[in-house]
Design an enzyme around this catalytic site. Sequence first.
Site, PDB file in Angstrom:
ATOM      1  N   SER B 147       0.841  -1.191   0.000  1.00 19.21           N
ATOM      2  CA  SER B 147       0.000   0.000   0.000  1.00 19.21           C
ATOM      3  C   SER B 147       0.887   1.256   0.000  1.00 19.21           C
ATOM      4  O   SER B 147       1.759   1.371  -0.858  1.00 19.21           O
ATOM      5  CB  SER B 147      -0.961  -0.043   1.194  1.00 19.21           C
ATOM      6  OG  SER B 147      -1.998   0.887   1.028  1.00 19.21           O
ATOM      7  N   ARG B 217     -11.844   7.091   9.216  1.00 17.21           N
ATOM      8  CA  ARG B 217     -11.356   5.715   9.263  1.00 17.21           C
ATOM      9  C   ARG B 217     -12.395   4.747   8.711  1.00 17.21           C
ATOM     10  O   ARG B 217     -12.065   3.790   8.003  1.00 17.21           O
ATOM     11  CB  ARG B 217     -11.010   5.354  10.697  1.00 17.21           C
ATOM     12  CG  ARG B 217     -10.627   3.916  10.930  1.00 17.21           C
ATOM     13  CD  ARG B 217      -9.363   3.526  10.187  1.00 17.21           C
ATOM     14  NE  ARG B 217      -8.891   2.206  10.612  1.00 17.21           N
ATOM     15  CZ  ARG B 217      -7.822   1.611  10.110  1.00 17.21           C
ATOM     16  NH1 ARG B 217      -7.115   2.195   9.155  1.00 17.21           N
ATOM     17  NH2 ARG B 217      -7.443   0.432  10.546  1.00 17.21           N
ATOM     18  N   ASP B 313      -8.673  -6.469  -4.799  1.00 18.40           N
ATOM     19  CA  ASP B 313      -8.302  -5.126  -4.327  1.00 18.40           C
ATOM     20  C   ASP B 313      -8.874  -4.081  -5.286  1.00 18.40           C
ATOM     21  O   ASP B 313      -8.437  -3.974  -6.432  1.00 18.40           O
ATOM     22  CB  ASP B 313      -6.766  -5.036  -4.284  1.00 18.40           C
ATOM     23  CG  ASP B 313      -6.256  -3.695  -3.744  1.00 18.40           C
ATOM     24  OD1 ASP B 313      -7.066  -2.768  -3.528  1.00 18.40           O
ATOM     25  OD2 ASP B 313      -5.035  -3.591  -3.529  1.00 18.40           O
ATOM     26  N   HIS B 346      -8.083  -4.990  -0.549  1.00 21.15           N
ATOM     27  CA  HIS B 346      -6.778  -4.366  -0.361  1.00 21.15           C
ATOM     28  C   HIS B 346      -6.061  -4.904   0.882  1.00 21.15           C
ATOM     29  O   HIS B 346      -4.833  -5.054   0.892  1.00 21.15           O
ATOM     30  CB  HIS B 346      -6.970  -2.855  -0.248  1.00 21.15           C
ATOM     31  CG  HIS B 346      -5.697  -2.100  -0.094  1.00 21.15           C
ATOM     32  ND1 HIS B 346      -4.739  -2.079  -1.080  1.00 21.15           N
ATOM     33  CD2 HIS B 346      -5.199  -1.362   0.931  1.00 21.15           C
ATOM     34  CE1 HIS B 346      -3.707  -1.337  -0.673  1.00 21.15           C
ATOM     35  NE2 HIS B 346      -3.973  -0.902   0.540  1.00 21.15           N
ATOM     36  N   ASP B 347      -6.814  -5.186   1.924  1.00 19.66           N
ATOM     37  CA  ASP B 347      -6.221  -5.668   3.175  1.00 19.66           C
ATOM     38  C   ASP B 347      -5.526  -7.021   3.042  1.00 19.66           C
ATOM     39  O   ASP B 347      -4.868  -7.461   3.992  1.00 19.66           O
ATOM     40  CB  ASP B 347      -7.298  -5.761   4.268  1.00 19.66           C
ATOM     41  CG  ASP B 347      -7.310  -4.534   5.170  1.00 19.66           C
ATOM     42  OD1 ASP B 347      -6.458  -3.642   4.975  1.00 19.66           O
ATOM     43  OD2 ASP B 347      -8.174  -4.475   6.065  1.00 19.66           O
TER      44      ASP B 347
END
Lengths: 365, 365
Positions: B147, B217, B313, B346-347
């Site tokens: 990232s 967040r 992602d 993405h994680d």
Amino acid sequence: MATLSASKALTLAAPLSLDSGQVLEDVQIAYETYGELAADKSNAILVTHALTGDQYLASKHPITGKPGWWERRVGSGKPIDTSRYFVICANVIGSCLGSTGPASIAPDGQPYAMRFPVITIRDMVRGLVGLLDGMGIERLHAIVGGSMGGMQALSLAANWPERAERVLVIASTSRHSAQNIAFHELGRQAIMADPNWQDGDYYASGASPDAGLAVARMAAHITYLSEDGLTDKFGRNLQDRDTKSFGFDADFQVESYLRYQGSGFTRRFDANSYLYITRAMDYFDLAEEHGGRLANAFAGSQARFCLVSFDSDWLYPTAESRHVVHALNAAGAAVSFVELSAPYGHDSFLLDVPALDRVVKGFLE
Amino acid sequence: MATLSASKALTLAAPLSLDSGQVLEDVQIAYETYGELAADKSNAILVTHALTGDQYLASKHPITGKPGWWERRVGSGKPIDTSRYFVICANVIGSCLGSTGPASIAPDGQPYAMRFPVITIRDMVRGLVGLLDGMGIERLHAIVGGSMGGMQALSLAANWPERAERVLVIASTSRHSAQNIAFHELGRQAIMADPNWQDGDYYASGASPDAGLAVARMAAHITYLSEDGLTDKFGRNLQDRDTKSFGFDADFQVESYLRYQGSGFTRRFDANSYLYITRAMDYFDLAEEHGGRLANAFAGSQARFCLVSFDSDWLYPTAESRHVVHALNAAGAAVSFVELSAPYGHDSFLLDVPALDRVVKGFLE
């Protein structure tokens, strides 16, 4: 947000019994109509609006002064031809453009605010059916809706199957996904985090939670556009400057655009309405309402259905429309389905997509 | 957020000249190391962290008490084997875990707050290069980042090509897209809309803009997960109840999860750091830094590159990695590329993806 009297309004003859078990009294439905109702009342088309939409389908919005949200598709000679059809568009309950919602005055003389009951998509449709009853329209030529409007169209078809001959559902879904709920929850938290929200009791305070509502709108707006559309429209272009500012102004056009979308929205929409309507959408799960099997929702339906999705819509992607089509097939309903190619993401249903014009016009014939 | 002393910290020997033209004096870099540095200093691996990451790569986080964010991949016998390599992970400047950032005390004795200069990814890497200089490490065995960490790895490879033999870039991009910028802008607006933000001067006030930071967040968190992953994990499951509440509590598990993610985050992160780091990411465009042609960034590079993307992602999709690979090919660099299948969005780079373990281990040999 300014209080507003709709140009036409009807107070429902009976109280609305809601899915929550609560009862809403003296429900007002604000609406607009276009074209003339035939003597036999056979030519009515109900167009249902999206989350932040309203009844100003093909006429100027009284707050923004902008053209109606579907003027490109509704009018004389247009895909929804007002020289042939009597077109109705009503503000849903829970909203803020004249229909009963959280900003309305409750029987005790104070605004409902968060005392307004939590409503569902089906409750919104109950209000619309009440309006049709009041107008003496037993059977619609068609119900047409995009996004949340499509949810209402599906809900009418499932729960009042005799009320519409044709059901046109555009860029919609039969249920809100976890990701859909997540984006709405984000928006609600932004509103509720705004100190001006004051647990919803802000109507008399002179200050409304505009900052939170703007953030909620920005979040939603991102989901309405496709990544490619954003890139084509804005890319990494700078706004009114040649070089980065190395500051926190809106350097990029996309930032400036989002800020504009957020702040402009607060002029025309009530934050509590945003809470209630997003909640209704998140609660929407048509299969759950019908024993857990979506096909049950359409059992025995005599209506003709048309489902339209857009290939760039990642909010309610084509798979969601296909899921509904499969259920309609399983129920033996007459259904056509098309995925249109358009670059604008979810917002394609509002924008210039000639193929959609042809589908709408053709289906209503 | 609690103020925190990092276990190790180095004050850079020279002031940092930033891309903005400003100069940052007395820059402190907080870092952790794992394993032993070889006598010839040839076995150092720098792992660069993501937006809200930190130097606690493989050791307990001092605020949350949670394990290091990449403990599954860094340790003795693990893909980044600390029995062979000396692994460094440093908090980037602009952050809040011990390196100089907006919460740090400026020369005038007050926190920088928004007087902190706007930094870039390259500025962060300047800080890291200063750390390596301070440690006497001229050439890394590898730089590894996911990232925003991948952006730093690319920036080091482009601007200090002699400093790393191997460059491993995971789930990253060479530029922020309009959609990437849009999500970050949404987060920044949420923070700035919080009255506790006070134009950034909240450090002495006893109240920080936690509500706004939590919303930011939440927005980011949605982008880190795939739609399918959210559906598999939460679907429309209710949280601690059998039926909908018809209220605004967190009825759905996904709502409860997001609220938890948002509120937990504010314990360990500074809102101003969030503004500065997202800004740095939005400014990142490696091609723009190199005459508008990405291949120029890697001209003559002797490093070996490996790019990894994940099929789920949607924040930095595979096309972004492929774009970098094409530029590396055009520059004649040695590059391998793999798109891994993983359901977590993405994680995925942080989670249990055995194929990633194999790629990391193999590339470092």
